[in-house]
Scaffold this active site. Structure first.
Site, short mmCIF file in Angstrom:
data_model
loop_
_atom_site.label_atom_id
_atom_site.label_comp_id
_atom_site.label_asym_id
_atom_site.label_seq_id
_atom_site.Cartn_x
_atom_site.Cartn_y
_atom_site.Cartn_z
N PHE A 136 0.97 -0.96 0.10
CA PHE A 136 0.09 -0.01 -0.01
C PHE A 136 0.73 1.25 -0.10
O PHE A 136 1.83 1.62 1.09
CB PHE A 136 -0.92 -0.01 1.28
CG PHE A 136 -1.96 1.05 1.02
CD1 PHE A 136 -2.97 1.24 0.40
CD2 PHE A 136 -1.66 2.35 1.90
CE1 PHE A 136 -3.81 2.27 0.23
CE2 PHE A 136 -2.55 3.47 1.59
CZ PHE A 136 -3.51 3.79 1.12
N ASP A 221 9.21 2.56 1.91
CA ASP A 221 7.90 3.23 2.49
C ASP A 221 7.87 2.84 3.75
O ASP A 221 7.54 1.78 4.02
CB ASP A 221 6.84 2.88 1.71
CG ASP A 221 5.49 3.50 1.90
OD1 ASP A 221 5.56 4.01 3.21
OD2 ASP A 221 4.54 3.38 1.24
N LYS A 250 2.50 9.49 8.42
CA LYS A 250 1.72 9.20 9.59
C LYS A 250 2.24 9.56 11.00
O LYS A 250 1.77 10.75 11.52
CB LYS A 250 1.74 7.46 9.69
CG LYS A 250 0.61 7.00 8.41
CD LYS A 250 0.13 5.86 8.84
CE LYS A 250 -1.15 5.26 8.02
NZ LYS A 250 -0.82 4.81 6.74
C1 LIG Z 1 -0.83 5.25 5.34
C2 LIG Z 1 -0.08 4.64 4.37
C3 LIG Z 1 0.24 5.68 2.90
C4 LIG Z 1 -0.48 6.63 2.55
O1 LIG Z 1 -0.36 7.88 3.57
P1 LIG Z 1 -1.58 9.07 3.44
O2 LIG Z 1 -0.97 10.12 4.27
O3 LIG Z 1 -2.76 8.37 3.69
O4 LIG Z 1 -1.44 9.45 1.85
C5 LIG Z 1 1.37 5.31 2.27
N1 LIG Z 1 2.17 4.06 2.38
C6 LIG Z 1 1.98 3.41 3.71
C7 LIG Z 1 3.02 2.24 3.64
C8 LIG Z 1 0.97 3.66 4.41
O5 LIG Z 1 0.76 3.02 5.61
#
Ligand SMILES: *Cc1c(COP(=O)(O)O)cnc(C)c1O
Length: 400
Positions: A136, A221, A250
Site C-alpha cells: 500500500f 516506504d 503518519k
Molecule cells: C498510510 C500509508 C500511506 C498513505 O499515506 P496517506 O497519508 O494516507 O497518503 C502510504 N504508505 C503506507 C505504507 C501507509 O501505511
C-alpha cells in the site's frame, strides 16, 4: 449520535465506512465519544498518534508557533523546517529531506525523484518501478498505481504507466519482474495494510543486493513503520539495510498532516530548483510541532518502549492463539505493529471489542491489526488481552 451520522450522510463523500461513534476527545491512550464512553485506543489513528492524544507539549508548541508564524511559502527560509530536516538526517541514512503533507505525496516525491534521477543520469528509458503485491503506497494516481492491490486501483483505469508487481518475500519473483526499463524497487519493510507481513530473514538484504547489482534505487516506504512503530526508529535498522530513498508521514506530525521524502545526497541531487514543490510542505506551524513530537519520542525512550511492550503484547496474543488455535491462525509483527490472522472475517471481533471499549481494526478481511500509541503499558495490554479472551471464549462456546 444518530443525528450526527445522518448529517454526515448528507454532506460527506461516502468514501469511508465509519463505525457508529462520534469521537469528541482524548488523552494519552484514551478516547472519548459523544455519549461519554471511553475507549482504549489500540490503533492510534492508524499508527499516527505515537505519543498519545492531547499531548500538552504539542499543544504548547502549536500555540507558541501560531503566535509567531503559521505559514510563509517555500520562497523563503524558515527555521522549524531546517531543524526538523537536521533531526531526521542526523538519525538516518539520508542527507536531504523534501517535506509535503501526506504519505501519498511523500511517495509521489519518491517516484518522481527516481525517474528524474535516471533521466539526469542519461538513461531516460529507465522509468519503471517494481512494487510488491499486497503493498500500500497511497491513493493518488501514481501511488495507487504503485499499490499492488486490485481493490485500490479498481475503477480508476487507466492507471499510471510504469509499475510492475512482484511477490513480497520472494526473491525469484523480484528477479523475474525487474526488466531493462526498471529504475527502482519500492517496498514497505513490514507490509502494513497488506496484513502486517514481516520480511523473511535476509529478504531485505537480498533485495538491496539485487538493487546494487542491477543499478536500481531502493525505496523504503516507512510511512507506517517509521518513527518507533516497529521498535526501531526506522524499521530498516532491524535488517541492517539502508535504502536510497525513504518516505515518512503518519507518526511524523503527532496527528498533524506532514509527509517527508528523504534521500541520500547523490540521489537527492536530481531534484533541483523548480523540479518539485508543495505550498504547505514544511510549513512552520507543522514542522515546529513535528520536531517537538520527535523530541518527545526520543527523550521518553518510546522507541525502546515500543520494542519491549511489543514483545510483551505479542506474547499475550500468542497465549490467545494457543488457547483459541481453532480460530486464530497466526500472530505476527514487530514492536507495536502487530497482526492476528483469523480463519474467519474479523469485523465481528472489532465491533465486539469496541462495545467493550477497545479500538482495533481489521485489514484484508481477517487480520486484526494492533498499533497502539507507543506510550501503552502492560496494564492496558492486559486489559485488551482479557477483552479478546472473553470474545473468543464466547465464540467458541457458541460453536462459532
Ligand atoms: C498510510 C500509508 C500511506 C498513505 O499515506 P496517506 O497519508 O494516507 O497518503 C502510504 N504508505 C503506507 C505504507 C501507509 O501505511
Amino acid at each position: 449520535m444518530i443525528e450526527t451520522m445522518e448529517r454526515a450522510d448528507k454532506v460527506l463523500a461516502a468514501t469511508y465506512k465509519r463505525f457508529p461513534v462520534v469521537v469528541t476527545g482524548g488523552k494519552g491512550v484514551e478516547l472519548r465519544d459523544s455519549a461519554g464512553k471511553t475507549y482504549m485506543d489500540f490503533l492510534s489513528g492508524i499508527a499516527v498518534c505515537n505519543i498519545g492524544h492531547a499531548h500538552p507539549r504539542i499543544a504548547r508548541v502549536l500555540h507558541e508557533q501560531a503566535n509567531i508564524l503559521l505559514h510563509v511559502s517555500n520562497l523563503y527560509y524558515t527555521l522549524p523546517q531546517i531543524e526538523l530536516a537536521e533531526w531526521l538526517t542526523a538519525r538516518s541514512f539520508a542527507d536531504r529531506v523534501f517535506f509535503c503533507n501526506s504519505g501519498a505525496e511523500a511517495n509521489e516525491a519518491a517516484i518522481k525523484l527516481a525517474r528524474r534521477f535516471y533521466k539526469k543520469k542519461g538513461e531516460p528509458d529507465r522509468y519503471r518501478i517494481v512494487s510488491m503485491n499486497k503493498s500500500f503506497h497511497g491513493r493518488t494516481m501514481a501511488t495507487l498505481s504503485a499499490t499492488g492491490q486490485e481493490k485500490v486501483r479498481e475503477g480508476y483505469d487507466p492507471v499510471l504507466q510504469g509499475f510492475d508487481y512482484a511477490e513480497f518475500n520472494d526473491i525469484k519473483s523480484l528477479e523475474e519482474t525487474i526488466g531493462p526499463a526498471s529504475c527502482a524497487v519500492i517496498l514497505e519493510p513490514v507490509q502494513g495494510e497488506g496484513g502486517v507481513v514481516c520480511p523473511d530473514k535476509d529478504y531485505l538484504k537480498s533485495v538491496s543486493e539485487i538493487c546494487r547489482e542491477r543499478d536500481l534505487l531502493l525505496i523504503f516506504d516507512e510511512i507506517q513503520t517509521g518513527l518507533g512503530r516497529t521498535g526501531a526508529l526506522f524499521a530498516y535498522e532491524h535488517f541492517h539495510v539502508a535504502p536510497d530513498i525513504m518516505t515518512l508521514a503518519k507518526a511524523l506530525g503527532a496527528g498533524l498532516p506532514i509527509g517527508a521524502m528523504l534521500a541520500a545526497e547523490k540521489i537527492a541531487a536530481a531534484f533541483d530548483a523548480g523540479s518539485h514543490a508543495s505550498t504547505f510542505g514544511g510549513t512552520p506551524i507543522i514542522t515546529a510541532a513535528a520536531l517537538e513530537n520527535l523530541k518527545i519520542i526520543e527523550k521518553t525512550g518510546l522507541v525502546e518502549k515500543s520494542r519491549v511492550m511489543g514483545e510483551y503484547f505479542k506474547s499475550r496474543l500468542l497465549e490467545l492463539k494457543n488457547r483459541y488455535g481453532a480460530c486464530i491462525e497466526d500472530v505476527r509483527g514487530m514492536g507495536l505493529l502487530l497482526g492476528m490472522k483469523l480463519n474467519f472475517k474479523g469485523d465481528s471481533i472489532v465491533h465486539a471489542a469496541m462495545e467493550k471499549g477497545f479500538l482495533i481494526n481489521c485489514i484484508q478481511e481477517n487480520i486484526l491489526r494492533f498499533a497502539p500509541p507507543l506510550i501503552i503499558g502492560e496494564k492496558e495490554i492486559d486489559a485488551l488481552a482479557a477483552c479478546l479472551d472473553t470474545i473468543f471464549d464466547s465464540l467458541s462456546t457458541e460453536g462459532g
